[in-house]
Design an enzyme around this catalytic site. Structure first.
Site, mmCIF file in Angstrom:
data_model
loop_
_atom_site.group_PDB
_atom_site.id
_atom_site.type_symbol
_atom_site.label_atom_id
_atom_site.label_comp_id
_atom_site.label_asym_id
_atom_site.label_seq_id
_atom_site.Cartn_x
_atom_site.Cartn_y
_atom_site.Cartn_z
ATOM 1 N N SER A 31 64.345 21.255 39.346
ATOM 2 C CA SER A 31 65.326 21.715 40.337
ATOM 3 C C SER A 31 64.677 21.894 41.702
ATOM 4 C CB SER A 31 65.964 23.037 39.893
ATOM 5 O OG SER A 31 64.981 24.051 39.786
ATOM 6 N N THR A 163 109.519 23.778 62.021
ATOM 7 C CA THR A 163 109.548 23.960 60.571
ATOM 8 C C THR A 163 109.942 22.595 60.023
ATOM 9 O OG1 THR A 163 111.875 24.586 60.531
ATOM 10 C CG2 THR A 163 110.304 26.387 60.717
ATOM 11 N N HIS A 164 109.350 22.213 58.907
ATOM 12 C CA HIS A 164 109.547 20.863 58.354
ATOM 13 C C HIS A 164 109.152 19.792 59.372
ATOM 14 C CE1 HIS A 164 112.110 22.889 55.300
ATOM 15 N NE2 HIS A 164 112.448 23.616 56.341
ATOM 16 N N SER A 285 87.067 3.448 70.431
ATOM 17 C CA SER A 285 87.105 2.410 69.409
ATOM 18 C C SER A 285 86.216 1.259 69.855
ATOM 19 C CB SER A 285 88.546 1.934 69.237
ATOM 20 O OG SER A 285 88.565 0.645 68.661
ATOM 21 N N LYS A 291 91.503 3.570 73.208
ATOM 22 C CA LYS A 291 91.573 4.638 72.204
ATOM 23 C C LYS A 291 90.795 5.896 72.570
ATOM 24 C CE LYS A 291 93.271 4.565 68.641
ATOM 25 N NZ LYS A 291 92.895 3.921 67.383
ATOM 26 N N GLU A 298 89.643 14.901 62.421
ATOM 27 C CA GLU A 298 89.754 14.122 61.184
ATOM 28 C C GLU A 298 88.581 14.399 60.241
ATOM 29 O OE1 GLU A 298 91.410 9.903 62.277
ATOM 30 O OE2 GLU A 298 90.241 10.719 63.927
ATOM 31 N N TYR A 325 71.391 34.648 29.647
ATOM 32 C CA TYR A 325 71.083 33.576 30.600
ATOM 33 C C TYR A 325 71.247 32.226 29.920
ATOM 34 C CZ TYR A 325 68.566 30.385 33.629
ATOM 35 O OH TYR A 325 68.244 29.328 34.427
#
Ligand code: ARG
Length: 470
Positions: A31, A163-164, A285, A291, A298, A325
């Site tokens: 480890s 809303t929505h 871009s 762009k 994101e 353990y």
């Protein structure tokens, strides 16, 4: 029988074994590449343990001093080391003890008296966890403050509330921003609770059954900055609840950040155009010259995937462990490290993005449709004693009438409105001001200037209360 040891040649548990560990098992067993980063905590815990053994009469003062000096020298070696790749050992605890013994000779072998890697590893991990939680808490508080500062800057801008994802009612832009700060305040409160839970010393639990020497665990806890000791040695070596709760908190923060990120992605499209992120947080871009991509948002949204995944990872490791353990517990760290590392990158990036962002007042205000004030029309009639169910119908009919005649709701004449209900008076036309609409919702938690001002103060207090600073 038994092939010669093929790899490290050094383990802490060789006595009863004749053959060496197979290469395949060594690969699974190791480890070090993960727990290497705990070396400072291991040295710190080991130095405290040596002092504990001295107080218990197991080490003479001279031996304890020798071990302490040796551990400081080991720390120097590890500081200078390039990384875990240079070490053949199983884990960081093995590295520290081997280097210690190589440095000061057989007396180094006395350090592990009454201690097991089980309580040792649990202790180092918690020491690391406490610092990590504090670091995250500070980053989180900084982001909350950046959102609040941006909200202050936008004072006066009224935007469509959704809303929505349909225009619903106007709200101050500050109210939208603060709606993204409060969830982070809850995350900070959670972190503070995690810190308290992490603040428990397992050392002195041995492998599972406690320590046979009279080590003063309270003194040990004070020495290492823990405010409590675990009350059950078996629980002490197996308890990773704090780690799971930390990973849960990180996942929740990931979800909250992802939601904020989604707002920024949406609001920075040319269709909305409400938000313009700074150049430092936007990418271009390679193909399309025009762009401006909101990659910061994101990537933040994407990173929430691994934060949520880590929660499944750690809970699944813990599920089904028998008492005491179990070696599965070695798999506890990566999820925690990854979640903390991920947020350590995401939180400052989002803080920077928020600071850099401009709210484009002209685009926001142009987007406000008068139909969003239909509820205000209904409320106007309610103030004049009309039952809301009736006034809702009347306002709905007016919206339809405007729509059918190809006009905006605000273009209806007084006569048309009074045909809907005689209680409409000329002052009803003030209702078509989104600012008046926002001002009319003055309840605590509402959108009026005073209510939002109170919200700023409440947020500041809540952040101060949840602070994880020592
Ligand atoms: N490396 C282990 C860990 O990270 C500690 C080793 C305890 N090993 C054992 N065989 N009891 O948790």
């Amino acid at each position: 029988m038994g092939s010669p040891r093929e790899g490290s040649g050094h383990t802490l548990w060789g006595g009863r074994f004749e053959g060496g560990l197979s290469r395949e098992m060594e690969a699974l067993n190791r480890s070090l590449d993960v727990d290497w980063r705990l070396w400072r905590q291991d040295v710190r815990g080991s130095r405290a343990w040596a002092r504990g053994l001295e107080r218990a009469g197991i080490l003479s003062a001279a031996e304890a001093a020798q071990i302490d000096d040796g551990l400081c020298r080991v720390a120097g070696m590890l500081e200078a080391a390039p990384g875990p790749g240079a070490f053949p050992d199983e884990d960081i605890h093995t590295v520290v003890e081997r280097l210690l013994t190589e440095t000061i000779g057989p007396v180094g072998g006395k350090l592990h008296s009454g201690r097991s890697r089980n309580d040792q590893a649990a202790t180092g991990f918690r020491l690391w966890g406490k610092d990590a939680v504090q670091g995250l808490g500070r980053e989180l508080a900084t982001l909350i403050e950046a959102i609040a500062a941006k909200a202050r800057e936008t004072a006066g801008i009224v935007m469509p509330g959704y809303t929505h994802l349909q225009q619903a009612q106007p709200v101050p832009a500050a109210h939208w921003l603060l709606s993204r700060a409060w969830p982070l305040v809850r995350d900070l409160e959670h972190l503070r609770a995690v810190l308290g839970e992490c603040d428990v010393l397992p050392l002195g639990s041995g492998a599972l059954a406690g320590c046979p020497f009279e080590v003063d665990r309270e003194a040990l806890a004070a020495d290492l900055g823990f405010s409590r000791v675990c009350e059950n040695s078996m629980d002490g070596v197996g308890d990773r609840d704090w780690a799971a709760r930390l990973v849960f908190g990180a996942a929740m923060t990931g979800v909250h950040l992802s939601q904020l990120a989604e707002d920024l992605v949406l609001f920075s499209t040319s269709e909305f155009g409400f938000v313009r992120l700074g150049d430092g947080f936007t990418t271009g871009s390679s193909l399309m010259p025009q762009k401006r991509n909101p990659d910061v948002a994101e990537l933040t949204r994407g990173k929430s995937g691994r934060l949520v995944g880590n929660l499944t990872r750690i809970l699944t490791v813990l599920k089904g462990l028998p008492a005491g353990y179990n070696r599965d517990l070695q798999e506890d760290k990566e999820a925690v490290f990854d979640s903390v590392d991920t947020l350590a990158v995401v939180l400052p990036a989002m803080t920077g993005a928020v600071r850099s962002m401009e709210l484009v007042r002209a685009r926001i205000e142009k987007a406000l449709r008068p139909e969003m004030l239909a509820t205000d029309l209904a409320d106007h009639l309610v103030r004049r004693g009309v039952p809301f169910r009736e006034s809702h119908d009347i306002a709905g009919a007016l919206v339809r009438a405007a729509e059918e005649s190809g006009r905006e709701l605000s273009a209806l004449t007084l006569a048309e409105m009074q045909a809907g209900h005689p209680e409409f008076g000329p002052e009803g036309f003030d209702l078509f001001d989104p600012r008046a609409s926002v001002e009319s919702r003055a309840v605590r938690g509402g959108t009026s200037a005073r209510a939002v001002e109170a919200q700023f103060a409440a947020l500041e207090e809540a952040v101060a209360r949840a602070s994880v600073d020592p």
